[in-house]
Design a protein around this motif. Sequence first.
Motif, short mmCIF file in Angstrom:
data_model
loop_
_atom_site.label_atom_id
_atom_site.label_comp_id
_atom_site.label_asym_id
_atom_site.label_seq_id
_atom_site.Cartn_x
_atom_site.Cartn_y
_atom_site.Cartn_z
N PHE A 31 0.82 -1.13 -0.22
CA PHE A 31 0.04 -0.42 -0.21
C PHE A 31 0.83 1.62 0.44
N GLU A 32 1.86 1.52 0.77
CA GLU A 32 2.77 2.47 0.77
C GLU A 32 3.76 2.67 -0.55
N LEU A 33 3.66 1.40 -0.75
CA LEU A 33 4.48 1.50 -2.42
C LEU A 33 3.84 2.06 -2.88
N THR A 34 2.35 1.68 -3.58
CA THR A 34 1.25 2.16 -4.41
C THR A 34 1.14 3.22 -3.84
N MET A 35 0.67 3.59 -2.99
CA MET A 35 0.67 5.39 -2.56
C MET A 35 2.18 6.23 -3.03
N GLU A 82 10.60 -7.07 -11.96
CA GLU A 82 11.19 -7.86 -12.21
C GLU A 82 13.25 -8.14 -11.49
N PHE A 83 13.55 -6.90 -11.72
CA PHE A 83 14.79 -6.61 -11.51
C PHE A 83 14.98 -5.90 -9.66
N ALA A 84 12.91 -5.44 -9.32
CA ALA A 84 13.08 -4.65 -8.10
C ALA A 84 13.19 -6.27 -6.59
N ALA A 85 12.43 -7.05 -7.61
CA ALA A 85 11.93 -8.31 -6.54
C ALA A 85 12.80 -9.45 -6.53
N VAL A 246 11.35 -2.49 2.01
CA VAL A 246 10.31 -2.82 1.50
C VAL A 246 10.65 -3.61 2.68
N LYS A 247 9.25 -4.48 3.27
CA LYS A 247 9.08 -5.73 4.71
C LYS A 247 9.30 -6.98 2.76
N ASN A 248 8.08 -6.64 2.75
CA ASN A 248 8.17 -8.02 1.46
C ASN A 248 8.76 -7.95 0.38
N PRO A 249 9.73 -7.53 0.15
CA PRO A 249 10.11 -6.21 -1.30
C PRO A 249 10.42 -7.70 -2.81
N GLN A 250 9.74 -8.91 -2.43
CA GLN A 250 9.68 -10.14 -3.51
C GLN A 250 8.13 -9.81 -4.44
N LYS A 251 7.00 -9.97 -3.35
CA LYS A 251 6.06 -9.93 -3.17
C LYS A 251 5.57 -8.40 -3.98
N ASP A 252 6.07 -7.50 -2.75
CA ASP A 252 5.42 -5.99 -2.35
C ASP A 252 6.17 -4.97 -3.18
N PRO A 403 20.26 -17.54 -16.66
CA PRO A 403 18.62 -17.77 -16.26
C PRO A 403 18.46 -18.78 -15.80
N ASP A 404 19.10 -19.05 -14.51
CA ASP A 404 18.55 -19.83 -13.94
C ASP A 404 18.31 -19.38 -12.65
N LEU A 405 19.13 -18.00 -12.28
CA LEU A 405 19.04 -17.20 -11.18
C LEU A 405 17.55 -17.14 -10.66
N HIS A 406 17.15 -17.58 -9.19
CA HIS A 406 15.61 -17.55 -8.90
C HIS A 406 15.15 -15.50 -9.32
N ARG A 407 13.44 -15.35 -9.68
CA ARG A 407 13.18 -14.66 -10.42
C ARG A 407 11.60 -14.57 -9.34
N SER A 408 11.23 -14.44 -8.23
CA SER A 408 9.71 -14.03 -7.74
C SER A 408 8.80 -13.52 -8.86
N PHE A 409 9.19 -12.48 -8.94
CA PHE A 409 8.58 -11.53 -10.76
C PHE A 409 8.51 -11.25 -12.14
N LYS A 410 8.42 -12.68 -12.65
CA LYS A 410 9.29 -13.11 -14.25
C LYS A 410 8.43 -11.78 -14.92
N CYS A 411 8.96 -11.03 -15.86
CA CYS A 411 8.41 -10.20 -16.64
C CYS A 411 8.24 -10.67 -18.21
N PRO A 412 6.58 -10.41 -18.73
CA PRO A 412 6.41 -11.93 -19.25
C PRO A 412 7.18 -11.40 -21.25
N PHE A 413 6.80 -12.09 -21.53
CA PHE A 413 7.07 -12.05 -23.09
C PHE A 413 8.62 -11.76 -23.21
N VAL A 414 9.47 -12.42 -22.56
CA VAL A 414 10.76 -11.40 -22.82
C VAL A 414 11.37 -12.43 -24.31
N PRO A 415 12.14 -11.41 -25.35
CA PRO A 415 12.33 -10.49 -24.93
C PRO A 415 11.88 -9.06 -25.69
#
Length: 474
Positions: A31-35, A82-85, A246-252, A403-415
Amino acid sequence: MKNNIFRLKPIRDLLQDNSEGKSLNKVLGAFELTMLGVGAIIGTGIFVLTGVAAANYSGPALILSFIISGLACAFTGLCYAEFAAMVPVAGSAYTYGYAALGEIWAWIIGWDLILEYAVAIAAVAIGWSGYIVNLLEAVGIHLPKALINAPGINGGVVNLPAMLIIGVITSLLIIGVRESAKVNNIMVGIKLLVVVLFIILGVSHVKPSNWTPFMPYGWKGVFQGASIIFFAYIGFDAVSTAAEEVKNPQKDLPRGIIWSLIICTVLYIIVSAILTGMVPYLQFKETSAPVAFALQQIGINWGSALVSVGAVCGITSVLLVMMFGQTRVFFAMSRDGLLPKAFGEVHPKFKTPVKSTILVGIVTALMAGFTPIGIVAELTNIGTLAAFIIVSAAVIVLRRKQPDLHRSFKCPFVPVVPSLAIIFCGYLIYSLPRITQYRFIAWLLIGLVVYFLYGIKNSALSEKKETIQEEYAS
């Protein structure tokens, strides 16, 4: 030398920077990030730039300009998410470039962001000063011209209100990000109410005849308008600068970036449609406060006054988030040794980068107080667009190299998505005035001189004996 300037900072090292004693306080949620994003995005864009773009570039097709800018940001926002998470560390695009492309590219992005934020802070503070002066005059308080204008403008000596608001924001940011976020939430709430009020009041006064001709300046004008109002969208970059807090950066972080973009793009499109439907677009040449002006033209003066109050809150929140972003980029570069390390220290009590914050406050206050910004504000746009291009390219590069790095959020349709971001942002840079492009090149050249004289020698990576580049050669 080649290996030095292209050395990469491993993601594990970036995450180690986020350790006790060196890290910032983790107090922000989705919420704080969105604001924060809405706080930076909705402000100058709606309350100032809509009129400029409509009158001089897009006409009623301002709607299309906002859609084009919004698409460029949407594609780039997915890359940022993707990078931020994956790398929840202060520094935003600078940090991402360091992990994927190498130190020289990280420096270019960081130097670019320093210019982007500094010019934006000064320009927004001057806009804030103008609104405050107008509100005071409306209640019979007239400040001396010498104290409200920069030297050489209408008898000005110093723009004191602009300097004072930067001083207040600097103090707030020193005290702590939790307190800053609370103040931002209140101001964002006020300005969202004002924007909704404008929509309710204005929609019944729309005259479809004002939308004709729809594209008076053609598609060239639409794209030029998009490049000018891009200033309105740069807030989501500031969301990513908050990653370390951020408390939970991977999701928030992805949620904050994407939701702030969606909310603001929808509001921009609605407001621009109503605005150009209420008043013929050429009349906006007469004002720097188009939303309040439109309500005045239809006789709703009380609504115009409320919009002016909302504009002050809106511009204040923009200023707060811009300064927040500037200090975090400066902090990250200093912690890496590319700038003096003293500015990368965290205050033991406040858990904020106090020295970086004070430096940014002093420099931007002097710029706002003594410099007529004018066309230089366009440097904010070109700096942001350049950073967006590099981040989008970094997603493609890192997907291929690791390519094997853990990505909790992936940008779709790369590249495809990053490539579309690069194309959109590149064309918007092309659409900016040539003088802006030349000034930007000059700034980058100055930055390269600073890097080769100071940064490359003092980089924290220089202290490591192993060649980090070898870790990425597989």
